[in-house]
Design a protein around this motif. Structure first.
Motif, short mmCIF file in Angstrom:
data_model
loop_
_atom_site.label_atom_id
_atom_site.label_comp_id
_atom_site.label_asym_id
_atom_site.label_seq_id
_atom_site.Cartn_x
_atom_site.Cartn_y
_atom_site.Cartn_z
N SER A 129 0.83 -1.21 0.00
CA SER A 129 0.00 0.00 0.00
C SER A 129 0.86 1.26 0.00
O SER A 129 0.35 2.37 0.08
N GLY A 130 2.19 1.10 -0.07
CA GLY A 130 3.07 2.26 -0.22
C GLY A 130 3.64 2.80 1.09
O GLY A 130 4.35 3.81 1.09
N ARG A 131 3.33 2.15 2.20
CA ARG A 131 3.81 2.63 3.50
C ARG A 131 5.25 2.16 3.72
O ARG A 131 5.57 1.00 3.49
N GLU A 132 6.11 3.10 4.17
CA GLU A 132 7.51 2.73 4.42
C GLU A 132 7.60 1.96 5.74
O GLU A 132 6.99 2.35 6.74
N ILE A 133 8.35 0.86 5.72
CA ILE A 133 8.50 0.09 6.97
C ILE A 133 9.96 -0.29 7.18
O ILE A 133 10.75 -0.30 6.24
N GLU A 134 10.26 -0.64 8.44
CA GLU A 134 11.60 -1.15 8.76
C GLU A 134 11.51 -2.65 8.94
O GLU A 134 10.44 -3.19 9.18
N LEU A 135 12.65 -3.32 8.85
CA LEU A 135 12.62 -4.76 9.08
C LEU A 135 12.27 -5.03 10.53
O LEU A 135 12.75 -4.36 11.44
N PRO A 136 11.42 -6.02 10.77
CA PRO A 136 11.09 -6.34 12.17
C PRO A 136 12.23 -7.11 12.83
O PRO A 136 13.07 -7.70 12.13
N GLU A 137 12.25 -7.09 14.17
CA GLU A 137 13.32 -7.77 14.90
C GLU A 137 13.20 -9.29 14.71
O GLU A 137 14.16 -9.99 14.50
N LYS A 138 11.94 -9.74 14.77
CA LYS A 138 11.67 -11.17 14.57
C LYS A 138 10.76 -11.32 13.36
O LYS A 138 10.04 -10.40 13.01
N GLY A 139 10.77 -12.50 12.79
CA GLY A 139 9.85 -12.75 11.68
C GLY A 139 10.48 -12.46 10.33
O GLY A 139 11.67 -12.14 10.22
N ILE A 140 9.66 -12.60 9.31
CA ILE A 140 10.14 -12.50 7.93
C ILE A 140 9.26 -11.56 7.12
O ILE A 140 8.08 -11.39 7.45
N VAL A 141 9.87 -10.93 6.14
CA VAL A 141 9.12 -10.03 5.26
C VAL A 141 9.16 -10.66 3.86
O VAL A 141 10.22 -11.03 3.37
N LEU A 142 7.97 -10.83 3.26
CA LEU A 142 7.91 -11.44 1.93
C LEU A 142 7.71 -10.37 0.86
O LEU A 142 7.05 -9.37 1.11
#
Lengths: 785, 236
Positions: A537-550
């Protein structure tokens, strides 16, 4: 010649502008249909013929290292026909210019007969076992201007080898040559494939008796079981560290080729239908006008004893003449155009069996299709012939009913309007259907024009998004194997790097339920400045401490979203399968990956403080400084990708230019013909105005204002239509490897609108002659044409 | 006498619905056209003569009544038969000539003859109407009188039994009108064609074998002219 036919020919001569413009629309439709369909078929057939001749593999497996006997054992899997182990590795190639970065993929070739993916020798001789010789893939051979007998100097594991070029070859695995999924476009000078004898590859790359790549063919009868067979192979090779298993369907070159065939077919069908529909509607409007104008003539013909069918066919022959002339000229043009298209494909793709073949069936289908459309349009347009009674035709036509329009109830507004504008609005309201078609026509022109404008900007937009917003690094350095993280600061000492970060990029099998994908998962620091992740949706995010980003494509394939728990299984031997929560889905247009914090990665792989590569910021050309450094397998820079991209822009712009020309032809034909019909219908009205003292320019202004108003509506309607068309094409062109988002910058709308307005103005100017030549005295006297 | 009747109309009516009012353009008309005669239907504007002519010529259908051509009713004819009737039995001459502007004089005549089986020689007919040297001209290059001659040639060349002329001199000046009437008479005699002219111009009746007067859709009088005068002697 029958007198009615003679009359028809003279009618065509008198309306030659309309006849020619409509014939051109038909010509374009036929050219697109015939040439694109022929090329698509020929491309498809050539690919499969090529696959047959070279025994193209069905399954491709990348492993860390697998012994030869294990590869041979795969033959016991039900459905497998042949297996072949290979050593495949990307290495730098030493070239004259030290600043030029060239990589080659070394692929080993066994000495036995009946190989899988066998080399198609175009020039030179077969590879000889036990020699330092190489066969070079055609694109690279041509791209680097090689000759048989030249020497190539690949740099393998810290040693420079000399290999004599003995052949220029083609291979079905690299019909469309790309270094990897993220490079998007071929770069024949910067990346190539060289084939070497197996024992040389094994010894130089340290794979004695073993392989890192397995290719498999399966029995024809078992092709529907390909996924099951791939799973069986995966089970057998799991302990050797599978980096990827790809079936032919997902193979990079194959899927690009099939995509190309599909988009040619899509283009041949959609463009043809759009053009023929437009031609049909304009023909039927024009013919219905001619019939109305010929009312008395039709009465006379009926009075003379001509039957309905004879008279109807007299008018339908007008549209048949358009269809047949268009078909004939279209065929004449489509043969050289399809040849040029084939030439273009041959230039960018490596299919030695691809030849331009004229398929007479398409010539016949094309002619039948265009003629059928024209006959239907003719019958529809001239159908009122049947209703004209000869006695009624002799009586003067009753004046059209004039009614007040709804807009007139806004008295304050209506009263302020000038007389000419009132006439314009009244005329539009009187011929609503035609006005509606004109608006649709202009909207269609806008949309057809917008597609090429969008497509020529989309690569730039994509590039910007992928390599400026998502991946911000200047260089991505890959190590030959995981190294201690301490090498990172050492790298900085070897060359001028402003800022450097480690990364761990390893293949994993990610699974959600029964769905699974092998992808590279990239572990980077949470506070990385090398990546800028944005959600879909275009929102900037940072990598989380735990978990995975697909990434988006991967999330769709796995049917997984934020909050879902998926399993993650390293292909490295000895690492246990784990589960992990999906924290976000982010945009990535080229390739599919997953990302996580590097610390999280260490937990998953049960190892600490390693790196498989580094990401760097610098203006300095570090390639030269690092090229001899051991344990570096590749140095990728965004600049190289951009340079390749720009080379391709010329080709893209040229093909988009052709599409835009089509849009122009469409717009011209619609506006010109509708305006001519409108003028000829109102000739008495204009003649009366001339008698009242209006000059030609003032009358022309009336027509122009009408079209200007229609153009405004057309553009407004064209915007959503153009957006949907671009989105449709973007979706159709998007593959598992890359997504083309329908991001349409405002200037795309602006350029398309300007182009459409230009087309309308040109068509409008062409109609001025009709007004200029208007003999109002004759017009007022004439009763029959 | 009855054997000599070419066309016969019985109790012919044609009604038009104009909003809530029904207007009768032709009311209970009985008429017989005799083979080879030169008949003039006279009547003021709106008397129903054009409507009558259209019905007789198979161009329009009556609301009531019947029309017989050589004893055969044409009223039950389907579209195909009616087309054949117009093609083979009738030739029309219109007030405004109604020529095809994109065809030459000769081609306009050929347009009519090429669908007929027993057409006359086109060049001879064009000679007869006095256009032997103008046959390759287009209508726009001809005077009104010349255009009307082409229209007559077109009707005659079909070799139909009956020539129906709707105000053939209506758009012409006096001298040209007289010449056209002379031509129609000549055709009546030379080719033995039955000619029916409708006109509001009373003096034209003087050249007819019979004059049928109409008013308000009805026939009010039929007069046999024992001694028709030569067209050249007509004055209006």
């Amino acid at each position: 010649m029958k007198k009615l036919d003679k009359r028809l020919l003279r009618t065509i001569r008198e309306s030659k502008g309309q006849f020619i413009s409509l014939t051109i629309v038909v010509i374009v439709a036929l050219i697109v249909y015939v040439s694109f369909s022929m090329v698509a078929d020929q491309l498809y057939n050539s690919i499969y013929q090529y696959y047959g001749e070279t025994n193209f593999a069905h399954i491709f497996v990348d492993v860390n290292r697998v012994p030869g006997n294990v590869v041979d054992d795969l033959l016991s899997i039900d459905g497998i026909d042949q297996v072949q182990g290979r050593v495949v590795s990307d290495v730098p190639l030493r070239v004259e210019d030290p600043n030029e970065k060239v990589n080659v993929r070394i692929v080993s070739v066994p000495s036995n007969e009946n190989q899988i993916n066998s080399l198609f020798v175009l020039e030179g001789e077969e590879l000889r076992p036990g020699t330092r010789t190489t066969s070079v893939l055609q694109q690279f051979f041509i791209g680097r201007d090689m000759e048989i007998g030249d020497t190539l100097r690949p740099y393998i594991g810290g040693t420079e080898y000399s290999l004599e070029v003995v052949a220029e070859v083609g291979n079905p695995e690299y019909i469309y040559l790309m270094e990897n999924e993220q490079t998007l476009l071929p770069d024949e000078k910067g990346f190539g494939v060289i084939y070497v004898p197996e024992e040389f590859a094994q010894s130089a790359l340290g794979f004695q008796g073993s392989y890192n790549n397995v290719i498999v063919t399966i029995d024809e009868s078992q092709e529907n079981r390909i996924d099951i067979i791939a799973d069986d192979i995966e089970d057998r090779l799991e302990r050797f560290g599978i980096r990827s298993i790809v079936t032919r369907e997902d193979h990079l070159s194959h899927s690009v080729m099939i995509q190309e065939v599909d988009s040619l077919k899509l283009m041949s069908q959609s463009m043809t239908i759009i053009f023929l529909l437009v031609a049909s509607v304009v023909i039927s409007i024009m013919l219905s006008r001619i019939v109305r104008k010929d009312r008395i003539g039709i009465g006379v013909l009926k009075g003379l004893g001509y039957g309905n069918t004879q008279i109807l066919m007299h008018y339908v022959k007008y549209s048949i003449a358009i269809g047949l002339t268009g078909s004939l000229i279209g065929i004449l043009f489509s043969i050289p155009i399809s040849r040029s298209l084939v030439e273009l494909y041959i230039q960018y793709m490596n299919i030695p069996l691809f030849r331009s073949v004229i398929d007479n069936n398409y010539l016949i289908y094309g002619t039948l299709l265009t003629t059928a459309f024209c006959v239907a349009a003719g019958l529809f347009g001239a159908r009122s012939v049947l209703q004209i009674s000869p006695a009624d035709a002799m009586r003067p036509e009753t004046p059209r009913t004039g009614k007040r329009m709804w807009i007139e109830s806004f008295q304050a507004f209506w009263k302020r309007m000038t007389f000419s504008w009132k006439m314009v609005l009244r005329n539009i309201s009187r011929t609503k259907r035609r006005a509606f078609f004109l608006v649709i026509g202009i909207a269609l022109t806008f949309a057809v024009t917008m597609v090429p404008v969008f497509m020529s900007t989309v690569w730039d937009t994509l590039f910007e998004r992928q390599y400026s917003q998502l991946q911000k690094m200047d260089y991505s350095i890959e190590f030959t194997r995981p190294l201690d993280i301490k090498v990172i600061p050492e790298l900085q000492k070897l060359t001028q790097i402003d800022y450097i970060e480690p990364k761990v990029e390893l293949p994993f099998e990610l699974a959600e339920g029964w769905r699974k994908e092998i992808v590279n998962v990239i572990g980077i620091r949470r506070d990385t400045i090398m990546y800028g992740f944005r959600t879909t949706s275009g929102r900037e995010i940072e990598l989380p401490e735990k978990g995975i980003v697909l990434t988006d494509i991967l999330a769709r394939q796995l049917h997984a979203g934020p909050g879902d728990t998926i399993s993650i299984n390293s292909v490295l031997p000895g690492v246990s399968e784990k589960t992990i929560e999906v924290k976000a889905v982010v945009e990535q247009y080229f390739g599919k990956n997953a990302y996580m914090d590097i610390e999280q990665m260490y937990e998953i792989i049960e190892e600490k403080n390693i790196a498989t590569g580094a990401l760097a910021f610098t203006d300095w050309n570090i390639t030269q400084d690092l090229r001899d450094v051991q344990n570096i397998s590749a140095i990728n820079t965004v600049q190289d990708l951009r340079a390749t991209m720009e080379e391709y822009m010329d080709l893209i712009i040229a093909s988009m230019g052709a599409l835009m020309l089509f849009g122009g032809i469409l717009g011209f034909a619609i506006v010109y013909n509708i305006t001519i019909v409108s003028i000829s219908e109102r000739i008495m009205e204009f003649s009366s105005l001339r008698v009242l003292g209006f000059d030609k320019k003032e009358i022309f202004k009336l027509v122009t204002r009408e079209n200007a108003l229609m153009t405004v509506f057309g553009l407004i309607l064209g915007m959503p239509l153009g957006y949907s068309m671009c989105k449709g094409i973007a979706d159709a062109v998007s593959t598992d490897m890359y997504t083309i988002p329908a991001i349409i910058e405002p200037f795309v709308y602006l350029y398309s609108a300007v182009a459409t307005v230009v087309f309308v103005i040109v068509a409008q100017m062409a109609t001025y002659k009709k007004i200029k030549d208007l003999n109002f005295i004759d017009a007022l006297k004439n009763r029959i044409s | 006498m009855s054997e000599n009747i070419l066309l016969k109309a019985e109790n012919l009516s044609k009604l038009y619905q104009m909003g809530e009012v029904t207007v009768a353009a032709v009311k209970n008309v009985d008429i017989e056209i005799i083979n080879g005669e030169f008949a003039v239907i006279l009547g003021p504007s709106g008397s129903g003569k054009s409507t009558l002519l259209n019905i007789l010529g198979g161009m329009d259908q009556p609301t009531e009544g019947n029309v017989y051509m050589n004893g055969e009713s044409i009223i039950g004819f389907n579209d195909k038969k009616l087309t054949a009737y117009r093609r083979d039995k009738v030739g029309f001459v219109f007030q405004f000539y109604n020529l095809m502007g994109t065809l030459t004089a000769r081609e306009n005549v050929e347009l009519a003859t090429e669908i007929c089986e027993d057409a006359l020689d086109i060049d001879e007919v064009l000679e007869t109407v006095g256009l032997g040297d103008r046959k390759d001209h287009f209508p726009s290059q001809m005077s009104g009188g010349e255009q009307q001659r082409v229209a007559i040639a077109r009707a005659v060349a079909k070799n139909a039994d009956l020539l129906l002329c709707d105000e053939p001199t209506g758009a012409l000046d006096f001298e040209t009108g007289i010449k056209i009437l002379g031509l129609l008479k000549e055709i009546n005699v030379k080719y033995n064609k039955t000619v029916v002219i409708i006109t509001h111009n009373v003096p034209i009746g003087e050249m007819a074998d019979r004059v049928i007067k109409m008013r308000s859709g009805e026939i009010i009088e039929i007069t046999e002219n024992k001694d028709p005068i030569e067209p050249e002697r007509i004055v209006w």
